[in-house]
Design an enzyme around this catalytic site. Sequence first.
Site, mmCIF file in Angstrom:
data_model
loop_
_atom_site.group_PDB
_atom_site.id
_atom_site.type_symbol
_atom_site.label_atom_id
_atom_site.label_comp_id
_atom_site.label_asym_id
_atom_site.label_seq_id
_atom_site.Cartn_x
_atom_site.Cartn_y
_atom_site.Cartn_z
ATOM 1 N N ASP A 1 0.814 -1.229 0.000
ATOM 2 C CA ASP A 1 0.000 0.000 0.000
ATOM 3 C C ASP A 1 0.841 1.271 0.000
ATOM 4 O O ASP A 1 0.424 2.305 0.518
ATOM 5 C CB ASP A 1 -0.964 0.017 1.217
ATOM 6 C CG ASP A 1 -1.917 -1.151 1.187
ATOM 7 O OD1 ASP A 1 -2.223 -1.634 0.091
ATOM 8 O OD2 ASP A 1 -2.362 -1.578 2.277
ATOM 9 N N LYS B 1 1.847 2.143 -5.155
ATOM 10 C CA LYS B 1 2.397 1.611 -6.415
ATOM 11 C C LYS B 1 1.489 1.926 -7.596
ATOM 12 O O LYS B 1 1.950 2.335 -8.665
ATOM 13 C CB LYS B 1 2.606 0.083 -6.291
ATOM 14 C CG LYS B 1 3.577 -0.308 -5.196
ATOM 15 C CD LYS B 1 3.633 -1.804 -4.982
ATOM 16 C CE LYS B 1 2.408 -2.406 -4.347
ATOM 17 N NZ LYS B 1 2.170 -2.011 -2.943
ATOM 18 N N GLY C 1 -4.544 -4.172 -3.808
ATOM 19 C CA GLY C 1 -5.521 -3.132 -4.152
ATOM 20 C C GLY C 1 -4.715 -1.916 -4.543
ATOM 21 O O GLY C 1 -4.080 -1.298 -3.690
ATOM 22 N N HIS C 2 -4.665 -1.611 -5.817
ATOM 23 C CA HIS C 2 -3.832 -0.503 -6.315
ATOM 24 C C HIS C 2 -4.742 0.635 -6.766
ATOM 25 O O HIS C 2 -5.533 0.485 -7.685
ATOM 26 C CB HIS C 2 -2.944 -0.990 -7.471
ATOM 27 C CG HIS C 2 -1.926 -1.996 -7.027
ATOM 28 N ND1 HIS C 2 -0.993 -2.560 -7.855
ATOM 29 C CD2 HIS C 2 -1.689 -2.539 -5.796
ATOM 30 C CE1 HIS C 2 -0.233 -3.392 -7.174
ATOM 31 N NE2 HIS C 2 -0.630 -3.411 -5.917
ATOM 32 N N THR C 3 -4.592 1.785 -6.086
ATOM 33 C CA THR C 3 -5.517 2.903 -6.308
ATOM 34 C C THR C 3 -4.941 3.919 -7.281
ATOM 35 O O THR C 3 -3.779 4.315 -7.168
ATOM 36 C CB THR C 3 -5.802 3.608 -4.963
ATOM 37 O OG1 THR C 3 -6.069 2.605 -3.984
ATOM 38 C CG2 THR C 3 -6.988 4.555 -5.074
ATOM 39 N N GLN D 1 1.996 -6.073 -3.142
ATOM 40 C CA GLN D 1 2.437 -6.177 -1.744
ATOM 41 C C GLN D 1 3.722 -5.362 -1.559
ATOM 42 O O GLN D 1 3.906 -4.387 -2.253
ATOM 43 C CB GLN D 1 2.630 -7.663 -1.329
ATOM 44 C CG GLN D 1 1.322 -8.431 -1.200
ATOM 45 C CD GLN D 1 0.745 -8.884 -2.518
ATOM 46 O OE1 GLN D 1 1.388 -9.555 -3.274
ATOM 47 N NE2 GLN D 1 -0.493 -8.522 -2.793
#
Length: 423
Positions: free
Chosen positions: A13, A16, A40-42, A222
């Site tokens: 988190d 990335k 979970g890539h925002t 990760q």
Amino acid sequence: MKADVLLGLQWGDEGKGKVVDVLTPDYDMICRFQGGPNAGHTLEFNGIKHVLHTIPSGIFHKHCSNVIGNGVVIDPVILKREIDALVKMGVDIKKQLFVSKRAHLILPTHRLLDAASEAAKGKEKIGSTLKGIGPTYMDKTGRNGLRVGDITSRNFKEKYSSLVDKHKQLLAFYNFEYKLNELEPAWFEAIEALRQLTIIDSEYFVNEALKSGKKVLAEGAQGSLLDIDFGMYPFVTSSNTMTAGACTGLGVPPRAIGNVIGIFKAYCTRVGSGPFPTELDNEMGETLRKIGNEFGSTTGRARRCGWLDLPALKYAIMINGVTELTMMKADVMDNFDTIKVCTHYKINGKNTDVLPFDVIDANIEPVYVDMKGWKQNITSANNLPEELMNYIGFIEKETGVPISIVSVGPDRKQTIIMKKQHA
Ligand code: GDP
Ligand code: IMO
Ligand code: MG
């Protein structure tokens, strides 16, 4: 050409997704190489916030091919949901997304086994995202897994059933109650959707791209401290999250790796259980969580927060061969009078900057230096405050690696390219 790698240097988190999106105009191909929907890539742009779990973060750029590599584990149900949302936004999935035949499939029973294993661990649980990651990688290394390429084989259903039979025995061992018939229809429907995608021999696809001069970026999921070998075991994920993972997760030889872009937050966060030497289990930690909006993109869980940990950062830089750094979320520190940075650990009365094997049991006392805060919002690269430049300079001196990007907000545009400052 060589493939560049971008990966997280902390516990995930780090941001990335945002940075990959910012850098994609410079690349022709973005490839995920490990992990699965535990990620979970925002991304944020034009007032839209989007979270990706399996799909690489270059997907919003029309010129770019996005590859889900062999090292990734795929839950077809989650992938279908992601694709449906992107199609609605006008993304041409058939043209822009490529899926490796060798990527392993997460079955509904893998998710059940993840839940059963965590429940059995009780207080010792890993804090898994419960996406079935551990059990799927166990079947991969145990040589029992199902791969994307298997879905076209005539006996796919039999292969599925024989693996599920094994899983049922394990679930009985755990005494775990479940209703598989409620999960299977959506899974098989998603397998049909998977059949419609562009499924490829990704090792050829990526290597040919490199050979023909295309620019490739491998996107990690990760973070290094969650790596199966070098993370704080057993509180880790089940894949190699480090640079070497890009080689095995894409079929790219070590000699073909170019720049390694290491991403870190200006402080630290961790979601799930396990050691966290600089954790602030107090009001300060609460403040960081609030300002940084530190809640998981995949599970919504509150992230634990703490100060920047240089021994851990240096360790991650060492195992990854990081060539440039990106510092994220500098804006979260905008209003602090003082910012602490951990330079050493005190273990049994002795200062060290080496991460011990037994991080869990070692009585680590972080040793901090105080840095002066910059007390202003940063909106552009012009006239960066002296205190921020000191913070950056200190980290560069300690790590020996230049910081090439500083992120000052979640939006694509809130990004400061530092190369000009260094030149
Ligand atoms: P990833 O898994 O490494 O892609 O990171 P996540 O997306 O899980 O978490 C990063 C969070 O921080 C997301 O909510 C991003 O929108 C947000 N973010 C990224 N960069 C910045 C930044 O520079 N400042 C702030 N305030 N938020 C950021
Ligand atoms: P991104 O790519 C943060 C953590 C979980 C748990 C441990 C094992 O968004 O940075 P798993 O589901 O893999 O069995 O969980 O790893 N974890 C993450 N933490 N970011 C992630 O991904 C993570 N993926 C897994 O919270 O502690
Ligand atoms: Mg994330």
